[in-house]
Design a protein around this motif. Structure first.
Motif, short mmCIF file in Angstrom:
data_model
loop_
_atom_site.label_atom_id
_atom_site.label_comp_id
_atom_site.label_asym_id
_atom_site.label_seq_id
_atom_site.Cartn_x
_atom_site.Cartn_y
_atom_site.Cartn_z
N MET A 39 3.23 14.47 4.78
CA MET A 39 2.52 13.38 5.35
C MET A 39 1.23 13.01 4.66
O MET A 39 0.53 14.36 4.24
CB MET A 39 2.39 13.69 6.96
CG MET A 39 3.74 13.74 7.66
SD MET A 39 4.69 12.20 7.67
CE MET A 39 3.85 11.42 8.51
N HIS A 40 0.75 12.19 4.86
CA HIS A 40 -0.90 11.95 4.37
C HIS A 40 -1.74 12.78 5.05
O HIS A 40 -1.64 12.87 6.48
CB HIS A 40 -1.15 10.38 4.74
CG HIS A 40 -0.97 9.62 3.71
ND1 HIS A 40 -1.72 9.53 2.53
CD2 HIS A 40 -0.01 8.52 3.37
CE1 HIS A 40 -1.30 8.67 1.65
NE2 HIS A 40 -0.23 7.89 2.21
N PHE A 41 -2.66 13.13 4.48
CA PHE A 41 -3.99 14.05 5.10
C PHE A 41 -4.65 12.94 5.94
O PHE A 41 -4.99 11.76 5.54
CB PHE A 41 -4.78 14.53 4.01
CG PHE A 41 -5.98 15.24 4.60
CD1 PHE A 41 -5.81 16.71 5.23
CD2 PHE A 41 -7.37 14.83 5.03
CE1 PHE A 41 -6.78 17.26 5.76
CE2 PHE A 41 -8.33 15.28 5.44
CZ PHE A 41 -8.23 16.77 6.10
N PRO A 42 -5.02 13.20 7.12
CA PRO A 42 -5.63 12.17 8.11
C PRO A 42 -7.11 11.99 7.84
O PRO A 42 -8.12 12.52 8.56
CB PRO A 42 -5.55 12.90 9.50
CG PRO A 42 -5.48 14.38 9.30
CD PRO A 42 -4.57 14.51 7.95
N HIS A 55 -7.71 7.03 6.10
CA HIS A 55 -6.35 6.76 6.26
C HIS A 55 -6.35 6.57 7.84
O HIS A 55 -5.41 6.00 8.21
CB HIS A 55 -5.56 8.12 5.78
CG HIS A 55 -5.23 7.99 4.59
ND1 HIS A 55 -5.05 9.27 3.76
CD2 HIS A 55 -5.21 6.97 3.68
CE1 HIS A 55 -4.71 8.74 2.51
NE2 HIS A 55 -4.98 7.43 2.44
N ILE A 56 -7.13 7.04 8.91
CA ILE A 56 -7.20 7.04 10.23
C ILE A 56 -8.03 5.58 10.43
O ILE A 56 -7.40 4.71 11.19
CB ILE A 56 -8.07 8.10 11.00
CG1 ILE A 56 -7.36 9.42 10.74
CG2 ILE A 56 -8.19 7.99 12.25
CD1 ILE A 56 -8.09 10.59 11.34
N LEU A 80 0.90 -1.00 -0.09
CA LEU A 80 0.02 -0.05 0.15
C LEU A 80 1.09 1.11 0.04
O LEU A 80 0.35 2.26 -0.65
CB LEU A 80 -0.96 0.04 1.22
CG LEU A 80 -1.73 0.96 1.32
CD1 LEU A 80 -2.97 1.15 0.31
CD2 LEU A 80 -2.50 1.22 2.74
N LEU A 81 1.94 1.35 0.53
CA LEU A 81 2.60 2.50 1.04
C LEU A 81 3.97 2.64 0.39
O LEU A 81 4.47 3.74 0.43
CB LEU A 81 2.78 2.62 2.61
CG LEU A 81 1.49 2.79 3.49
CD1 LEU A 81 2.07 2.77 4.88
CD2 LEU A 81 0.60 3.74 2.86
N TYR A 105 0.64 4.55 10.94
CA TYR A 105 1.75 3.97 10.61
C TYR A 105 2.91 4.81 9.93
O TYR A 105 4.01 4.72 10.37
CB TYR A 105 1.45 2.95 9.17
CG TYR A 105 1.04 1.49 9.67
CD1 TYR A 105 1.82 0.73 10.49
CD2 TYR A 105 -0.28 1.16 9.16
CE1 TYR A 105 1.32 -0.56 10.84
CE2 TYR A 105 -0.54 -0.16 9.51
CZ TYR A 105 0.14 -0.94 10.39
OH TYR A 105 -0.23 -2.30 10.67
N LEU A 106 2.40 5.88 9.19
CA LEU A 106 3.50 6.64 8.53
C LEU A 106 4.08 7.80 9.77
O LEU A 106 5.19 7.89 9.74
CB LEU A 106 2.61 7.77 7.63
CG LEU A 106 2.35 6.92 6.38
CD1 LEU A 106 1.32 7.73 5.35
CD2 LEU A 106 3.73 6.48 5.49
#
Length: 265
Positions: free
Chosen positions: A139-142, A146-147, A117-118, A154-155
Protein backbone atom coordinates in the motif's frame (compact mmCIF):
# COMPACT_ATOMS: atom_id res chain seq x y z
CA UNK A 1 3.69 -18.40 4.96
CA UNK A 2 5.84 -15.28 5.26
CA UNK A 3 5.69 -11.62 4.25
CA UNK A 4 8.64 -9.24 3.86
CA UNK A 5 9.29 -5.79 2.40
CA UNK A 6 12.67 -6.15 0.69
CA UNK A 7 13.04 -2.50 -0.43
CA UNK A 8 14.59 -3.55 -3.78
CA UNK A 9 15.63 -7.02 -4.90
CA UNK A 10 18.20 -5.58 -7.29
CA UNK A 11 20.63 -4.92 -4.46
CA UNK A 12 21.03 -8.68 -3.99
CA UNK A 13 22.42 -9.10 -7.50
CA UNK A 14 25.39 -6.88 -6.65
CA UNK A 15 26.00 -8.06 -3.08
CA UNK A 16 26.83 -11.77 -2.72
CA UNK A 17 26.77 -11.53 1.10
CA UNK A 18 23.23 -10.13 1.14
CA UNK A 19 22.14 -12.71 -1.44
CA UNK A 20 23.46 -15.53 0.75
CA UNK A 21 21.73 -14.10 3.82
CA UNK A 22 18.51 -13.86 1.82
CA UNK A 23 18.88 -17.49 0.76
CA UNK A 24 19.42 -18.52 4.40
CA UNK A 25 16.14 -16.82 5.24
CA UNK A 26 14.25 -18.85 2.63
CA UNK A 27 16.11 -22.18 2.47
CA UNK A 28 16.96 -24.64 5.24
CA UNK A 29 20.75 -25.09 5.41
CA UNK A 30 20.60 -28.72 6.52
CA UNK A 31 18.06 -30.04 4.03
CA UNK A 32 18.51 -27.43 1.28
CA UNK A 33 14.73 -27.36 1.08
CA UNK A 34 12.43 -24.30 1.12
CA UNK A 35 11.41 -23.17 4.61
CA UNK A 36 8.07 -21.77 3.48
CA UNK A 37 5.12 -22.80 1.35
CA UNK A 38 4.38 -19.18 0.37
CA UNK A 39 6.55 -16.03 0.60
CA UNK A 40 5.23 -12.59 -0.33
CA UNK A 41 7.84 -9.90 -1.06
CA UNK A 42 6.94 -6.25 -1.52
CA UNK A 43 8.73 -3.24 -2.99
CA UNK A 44 10.81 -5.44 -5.28
CA UNK A 45 11.49 -2.45 -7.59
CA UNK A 46 12.25 -4.59 -10.61
CA UNK A 47 10.82 -4.65 -14.11
CA UNK A 48 11.13 -7.13 -16.97
CA UNK A 49 13.53 -8.58 -18.04
CA UNK A 50 15.23 -8.47 -14.60
CA UNK A 51 12.50 -10.75 -13.28
CA UNK A 52 14.03 -13.65 -15.22
CA UNK A 53 17.33 -13.37 -13.34
CA UNK A 54 15.53 -13.81 -10.04
CA UNK A 55 13.33 -16.61 -11.36
CA UNK A 56 16.53 -18.62 -11.88
CA UNK A 57 17.74 -17.99 -8.32
CA UNK A 58 14.39 -18.87 -6.77
CA UNK A 59 13.92 -21.96 -8.93
CA UNK A 60 17.29 -23.25 -7.72
CA UNK A 61 16.08 -22.59 -4.16
CA UNK A 62 12.90 -24.60 -4.74
CA UNK A 63 10.42 -21.78 -5.38
CA UNK A 64 8.22 -20.82 -8.32
CA UNK A 65 8.02 -17.03 -8.91
CA UNK A 66 5.00 -14.84 -9.66
CA UNK A 67 5.67 -11.14 -10.28
CA UNK A 68 3.81 -7.93 -10.79
CA UNK A 69 5.80 -4.77 -11.52
CA UNK A 70 5.29 -1.02 -11.49
CA UNK A 71 5.47 0.87 -14.79
CA UNK A 72 7.68 3.35 -12.92
CA UNK A 73 11.34 2.39 -12.54
CA UNK A 74 12.52 1.70 -8.98
CA UNK A 75 9.02 1.71 -7.54
CA UNK A 76 6.69 -0.77 -5.83
CA UNK A 77 6.34 -4.31 -7.22
CA UNK A 78 5.26 -7.60 -5.65
CA UNK A 79 6.72 -11.09 -5.91
CA UNK A 80 5.00 -14.18 -4.51
CA UNK A 81 7.11 -17.30 -4.16
CA UNK A 82 5.60 -20.77 -3.85
CA UNK A 83 7.33 -24.04 -2.99
CA UNK A 84 4.10 -26.02 -3.40
CA UNK A 85 3.84 -28.74 -6.03
CA UNK A 86 0.37 -27.57 -6.99
CA UNK A 87 0.30 -24.53 -9.25
CA UNK A 88 -2.17 -21.67 -9.08
CA UNK A 89 -5.21 -22.25 -11.24
CA UNK A 90 -5.36 -18.51 -11.87
CA UNK A 91 -3.09 -15.47 -11.40
CA UNK A 92 -4.78 -12.10 -10.93
CA UNK A 93 -2.63 -8.98 -11.38
CA UNK A 94 -4.83 -6.34 -9.81
CA UNK A 95 -5.02 -2.91 -11.37
CA UNK A 96 -6.62 -0.43 -8.94
CA UNK A 97 -8.50 1.14 -11.82
CA UNK A 98 -10.17 -1.93 -13.29
CA UNK A 99 -13.66 -0.83 -14.40
CA UNK A 100 -15.20 -3.30 -11.97
CA UNK A 101 -13.55 -1.35 -9.15
CA UNK A 102 -15.04 2.02 -10.09
CA UNK A 103 -16.68 3.45 -7.00
CA UNK A 104 -20.41 4.05 -7.16
CA UNK A 105 -20.04 7.67 -6.02
CA UNK A 106 -17.24 8.44 -8.49
CA UNK A 107 -17.87 10.53 -11.60
CA UNK A 108 -16.37 9.47 -14.97
CA UNK A 109 -14.04 12.47 -14.85
CA UNK A 110 -12.75 11.54 -11.38
CA UNK A 111 -12.36 7.92 -12.46
CA UNK A 112 -10.35 8.89 -15.56
CA UNK A 113 -8.06 11.06 -13.44
CA UNK A 114 -7.50 8.23 -10.99
CA UNK A 115 -6.93 5.76 -13.82
CA UNK A 116 -4.12 7.87 -15.23
CA UNK A 117 -2.56 8.37 -11.81
CA UNK A 118 -2.75 4.88 -10.33
CA UNK A 119 -2.73 2.35 -13.16
CA UNK A 120 -0.08 -0.37 -13.33
CA UNK A 121 1.64 0.34 -10.03
CA UNK A 122 2.37 -3.27 -9.08
CA UNK A 123 0.64 -3.10 -5.70
CA UNK A 124 -1.64 -6.16 -5.60
CA UNK A 125 -1.28 -9.72 -6.85
CA UNK A 126 -3.46 -12.76 -6.18
CA UNK A 127 -2.72 -16.45 -6.70
CA UNK A 128 -5.80 -18.64 -6.85
CA UNK A 129 -4.81 -22.18 -5.83
CA UNK A 130 -7.27 -25.11 -5.96
CA UNK A 131 -7.69 -25.09 -2.17
CA UNK A 132 -6.85 -21.52 -1.06
CA UNK A 133 -6.13 -17.97 -2.25
CA UNK A 134 -3.16 -15.68 -1.55
CA UNK A 135 -3.34 -11.91 -1.99
CA UNK A 136 -0.08 -9.95 -1.83
CA UNK A 137 -0.38 -6.19 -1.27
CA UNK A 138 1.87 -3.15 -1.00
CA UNK A 139 0.00 0.00 0.00
CA UNK A 140 0.93 3.63 -0.54
CA UNK A 141 2.51 5.43 2.40
CA UNK A 142 -0.14 7.85 3.76
CA UNK A 143 1.76 11.03 2.98
CA UNK A 144 0.11 14.45 3.21
CA UNK A 145 -0.26 14.49 -0.58
CA UNK A 146 -1.76 10.99 -0.80
CA UNK A 147 -4.25 11.77 1.97
CA UNK A 148 -5.16 15.23 0.69
CA UNK A 149 -5.79 14.10 -2.90
CA UNK A 150 -7.56 10.92 -1.78
CA UNK A 151 -5.06 8.49 -3.34
CA UNK A 152 -4.59 6.40 -0.22
CA UNK A 153 -8.31 6.34 0.50
CA UNK A 154 -8.98 5.18 -3.06
CA UNK A 155 -6.42 2.39 -2.80
CA UNK A 156 -7.82 1.18 0.50
CA UNK A 157 -11.32 1.05 -0.93
CA UNK A 158 -10.02 -0.76 -4.00
CA UNK A 159 -8.19 -3.29 -1.84
CA UNK A 160 -11.36 -4.02 0.11
CA UNK A 161 -13.36 -4.40 -3.10
CA UNK A 162 -10.68 -6.65 -4.61
CA UNK A 163 -10.58 -8.88 -1.51
CA UNK A 164 -14.36 -9.07 -1.28
CA UNK A 165 -14.63 -9.90 -4.98
CA UNK A 166 -12.18 -12.83 -4.72
CA UNK A 167 -13.55 -14.02 -1.39
CA UNK A 168 -17.12 -14.10 -2.67
CA UNK A 169 -16.10 -16.16 -5.70
CA UNK A 170 -14.60 -19.02 -3.70
CA UNK A 171 -15.44 -20.98 -0.55
CA UNK A 172 -11.72 -21.61 -0.01
CA UNK A 173 -9.73 -19.65 2.60
CA UNK A 174 -8.14 -16.36 1.53
CA UNK A 175 -4.88 -15.07 3.03
CA UNK A 176 -3.73 -11.44 2.73
CA UNK A 177 -0.02 -10.72 3.13
CA UNK A 178 1.90 -7.51 2.76
CA UNK A 179 3.00 -4.06 3.77
CA UNK A 180 -0.08 -2.08 4.78
CA UNK A 181 1.95 1.09 5.52
CA UNK A 182 -0.40 1.75 8.42
CA UNK A 183 -0.47 0.95 12.14
CA UNK A 184 -3.59 -0.99 13.10
CA UNK A 185 -3.48 0.15 16.75
CA UNK A 186 -1.35 2.33 19.02
CA UNK A 187 0.33 -0.89 20.18
CA UNK A 188 1.85 -1.22 16.71
CA UNK A 189 4.53 1.44 17.08
CA UNK A 190 7.08 2.63 19.62
CA UNK A 191 8.40 6.15 19.33
CA UNK A 192 9.77 9.28 20.87
CA UNK A 193 6.63 11.31 20.19
CA UNK A 194 8.37 14.50 21.31
CA UNK A 195 10.38 14.39 18.09
CA UNK A 196 8.52 16.66 15.66
CA UNK A 197 9.03 14.55 12.53
CA UNK A 198 8.09 11.37 14.40
CA UNK A 199 4.92 12.94 15.79
CA UNK A 200 3.92 13.89 12.25
CA UNK A 201 4.57 10.35 10.97
CA UNK A 202 2.53 8.82 13.78
CA UNK A 203 -0.40 11.07 12.92
CA UNK A 204 -0.35 9.75 9.34
CA UNK A 205 0.25 6.10 10.22
CA UNK A 206 -2.63 6.08 12.70
CA UNK A 207 -5.12 8.05 10.60
CA UNK A 208 -8.51 6.96 12.02
CA UNK A 209 -10.28 6.96 8.66
CA UNK A 210 -7.61 4.81 6.99
CA UNK A 211 -7.57 2.40 9.92
CA UNK A 212 -11.17 1.68 9.06
CA UNK A 213 -9.73 -0.65 6.41
CA UNK A 214 -8.63 -3.03 9.16
CA UNK A 215 -12.11 -2.97 10.71
CA UNK A 216 -13.64 -3.78 7.35
CA UNK A 217 -11.28 -6.73 6.81
CA UNK A 218 -12.20 -7.99 10.26
CA UNK A 219 -15.89 -7.57 9.43
CA UNK A 220 -15.27 -9.87 6.43
CA UNK A 221 -14.03 -12.56 8.83
CA UNK A 222 -10.26 -11.95 8.70
CA UNK A 223 -8.02 -11.55 11.74
CA UNK A 224 -4.67 -9.83 12.18
CA UNK A 225 -2.67 -13.04 12.66
CA UNK A 226 0.07 -11.60 14.86
CA UNK A 227 -2.25 -9.66 17.17
CA UNK A 228 -4.67 -12.59 17.46
CA UNK A 229 -1.84 -14.81 18.76
CA UNK A 230 0.00 -12.07 20.69
CA UNK A 231 -2.60 -9.57 21.98
CA UNK A 232 0.08 -7.83 24.05
CA UNK A 233 3.00 -8.48 21.68
CA UNK A 234 5.61 -5.78 21.20
CA UNK A 235 7.38 -7.09 18.08
CA UNK A 236 7.83 -4.59 15.24
CA UNK A 237 8.67 -5.18 11.59
CA UNK A 238 10.44 -2.00 10.45
CA UNK A 239 12.34 1.06 11.63
CA UNK A 240 12.14 4.61 10.32
CA UNK A 241 15.57 5.53 8.99
CA UNK A 242 17.40 7.87 11.35
CA UNK A 243 14.37 8.40 13.57
CA UNK A 244 13.34 7.07 17.02
CA UNK A 245 10.39 5.13 15.57
CA UNK A 246 9.73 1.42 15.05
CA UNK A 247 6.48 0.06 13.62
CA UNK A 248 4.53 -3.05 12.70
CA UNK A 249 3.35 -2.25 9.19
CA UNK A 250 3.79 -5.72 7.67
CA UNK A 251 0.83 -7.98 8.29
CA UNK A 252 -0.84 -11.28 7.57
CA UNK A 253 -4.63 -11.40 7.62
CA UNK A 254 -6.14 -14.87 7.74
CA UNK A 255 -9.54 -16.47 8.28
CA UNK A 256 -9.83 -17.07 12.01
CA UNK A 257 -10.28 -20.84 11.58
CA UNK A 258 -7.03 -21.17 9.61
CA UNK A 259 -4.72 -19.56 12.16
CA UNK A 260 -2.40 -21.72 14.25
CA UNK A 261 0.55 -19.47 15.10
CA UNK A 262 2.26 -16.27 13.98
CA UNK A 263 5.47 -14.45 14.88
CA UNK A 264 7.89 -11.72 13.87
CA UNK A 265 11.54 -12.51 13.15
Amino acid sequence: IMTLNVNSLKAFLFDPVSLERFKDMLVDKDTNMPKFAIVCLQETKIQPPSEHEFEIYFKNWGYSSYFTSSKRVNDAGILILSSLKEKPAKIVVHNPVDPIMRHTDESPVEYAKRAKLLSHEGRALALIFPSFQIIGVYMHFPSDVHIMDGTRQYLDRDLLAFVANLKNKSPNPTFILGDMNLCRTTADFRANAAHGVVANLITKLTDPLLRGTFKELERMGFVDAYRAIHPNGKDMTCKAYGLPLVMRLDMIYTPVNNLIDCGVN
